[in-house]
Design an enzyme around this catalytic site. Structure first.
Site: not given
Ligand code: UGA
Length: 442
Positions: A150, A250, A258
């Site tokens: 995770f 947002a 992922c």
């Molecule tokens: C995600 C999960 O958060 C991890 O727990 C998981 O282990 C990982 O995928 C995986 O499967 O290996 P990650 O893809 O590195 O991690 O990044 P996140 O921080 O989750 O962000 C994903 C996307 O969502 C980004 O583009 C971010 O800008 C966007 N986001 C995130 C939003 O648009 N709004 C939010 O409130 C949070």
């Protein structure tokens, strides 16, 4: 502290190196094996092939306990083997497990009983297939455990060392206990379950995080129409302890290697099992449309985009990484190019030159915005917090900021002499330059 053991890791990618480095930090001996000679040579020379905060320090600090090799036979020394290879989507949207199968082909055959641990994200049902494949290869004595990661990019070391939970699915409870013991020293609830449930926990967690973001993005879109502010709405909703504030920002949509892959894989898995997962179909569609909304926001202020110059600020799918996989910036910039706009990009670490033919990648924010008709914040890098400055305003052909991450304060930005458009907030038109005091002359 955990009793020191020897761990093998298949795959020197992002998951493999974080896993290997952090287990070494916990005191274990780690052997990391990859099939790419250049990667192993670079790691042996102390070079990390990607950007991940804290990881270079962890690997350097534990140099004595980590070995990198091309030779899978060296993994015979390990009692536990973590599979950390990629599982990219296939054309059908299923997960491509060929790297997992080749790791099985390379399993060392020794006297010692080993446990194979799946860290890579895989479809539910993979454990059963691996079990059958092990038996087919005469490796029935090899144990199998599902222990999904995770880790989020940019905070992966912290996520490993201070996890919300450790999930362990196993066929055999002794194998589960053996894997749990490797995490000795880490304080976290442990969820012990069967293999299929462990596999599902990973997919469901990513699917729900994506659902929350698509949900707040739709709320933002409605906020724009009815005169509400999504930032206040998210705060007010998120303070309900049943809902919480996380993954409720947002923006221009989620990206990364992922979410897209795992949401599609879960939707596909449900479909293959005879269930139409309608909610996930909508989550994916909302996200695709969200990236494209930037274009209509630009058109609202600028009219046709042909011949206009647009600065795309931030390319990585989120800050603190150089990862461009599934980055909203690529869709936004490509749409702009298709509309006939001139695109100038900036990012402090990500390099998109080979993916965005026709765009100009700039070294500095100021260079990117010079002569631009609009600046679009796509990734909320810290460097962009001061974007609404007089220097930027004077450099732009038109002082318009489309804030795709609601990074800036709308009121301050307007006062600094910009037209401002965020996501789920009220927009403001250009109101003329702020009054500056007359210079005092002698
Ligand atoms: C995600 C999960 O958060 C991890 O727990 C998981 O282990 C990982 O995928 C995986 O499967 O290996 P990650 O893809 O590195 O991690 O990044 P996140 O921080 O989750 O962000 C994903 C996307 O969502 C980004 O583009 C971010 O800008 C966007 N986001 C995130 C939003 O648009 N709004 C939010 O409130 C949070």
């Amino acid at each position: 502290m955990a009793e020191s053991r020897t761990i093998g890791v298949f795959g020197a990618g992002w998951v493999g190196l974080v896993t290997g480095g952090c287990f070494a930090e916990l005191g274990h001996e780690v052997i990391v094996r990859d099939v790419v000679p250049d990667r192993i040579a670079a790691l042996q020379a102390g070079q990390l092939p990607f950007h991940e905060p804290d990881l270079p320090e962890v690997l350097a600090r534990n140099r004595e306990r980590i070995r990198y090799t091309l030779d899978a036979d060296e993994l015979a020394e390990a009692d536990t083997l973590f599979i950390c290879v990629q599982t990219p989507p296939t054309y059908s949207g299923d997960a491509d497990l060929s790297f997992v199968w080749s790791a099985l082909d390379d399993l060392p055959r020794g006297e010692r009983r080993q446990i194979l641990v799946m860290k890579s994200t895989v479809p539910v049902g993979t454990g059963d297939k691996v079990r059958a494949a092990l038996e087919g290869r005469g490796l029935a004595n090899v144990g199998y455990v599902s222990n999904p990661e995770f880790l989020a990019e940019g905070t992966a070391v912290r996520d490993f060392m201070r996890p919300d939970r450790i999930v362990i699915g196993a066929f055999d409870q002794q194998d589960a206990a053996s894997v749990e013991a490797l995490y000795g020293g880490i304080e976290a609830p442990v969820v012990r379950t069967d293999i299929a449930s462990a596999e599902m926990i990973k997919l469901a967690a990513n699917a729900f995080l994506s659902t929350r973001i698509s949900f707040i993005n739709e709320i933002a879109n409605v906020c724009e129409l009815v005169g509400a502010d999504v930032e206040s709405v998210a705060q007010g909703v998120g303070l309900d302890h049943r809902l919480g504030p996380h993954f409720f920002r947002a923006g221009v949509g989620w990206g990364g290697s992922c979410f897209g892959k795992d949401v599609s894989a879960l939707k596909q898995l449900a479909g293959n099992s005879g269930y139409h997962f309608q909610l996930l179909a909508a989550v994916i569609e909302v996200n695709e449309l969200q990236k494209r909304r930037v274009i209509s926001k630009l058109e609202k202020h600028l009219g046709r985009l042909r011949g206009k110059t647009i600065a795309v600020l931030g390319l990585a799918f989120k800050p603190n990484t150089d990862d461009l996989r599934d980055a909203p910036s690529l869709v936004i910039a490509s749409r702009l190019l298709a509309e006939g706009a001139a695109v100038r990009t900036w990012d402090p670490v990500a390099d998109a030159r080979d993916r965005l033919q026709g765009a100009v990648q700039c070294e500095t924010v100021l260079e990117a915005v010079t002569g631009a008709d609009a600046a679009v914040i796509v990734t909320e890098w810290d460097e962009l917090q001061g974007l609404a400055s007089a220097q930027v305003r004077d450099a732009m052909a038109r002082p318009l900021i489309i804030d795709g991450r609601n990074l800036l304060d709308p009121e301050e930005t307007r006062r600094a002499g910009f037209a401002y458009e965020g996501i789920g907030r009220q927009s403001s038109a250009f109101e003329g330059l702020p009054e500056t005091p007359e210079p005092v002359t002698g």
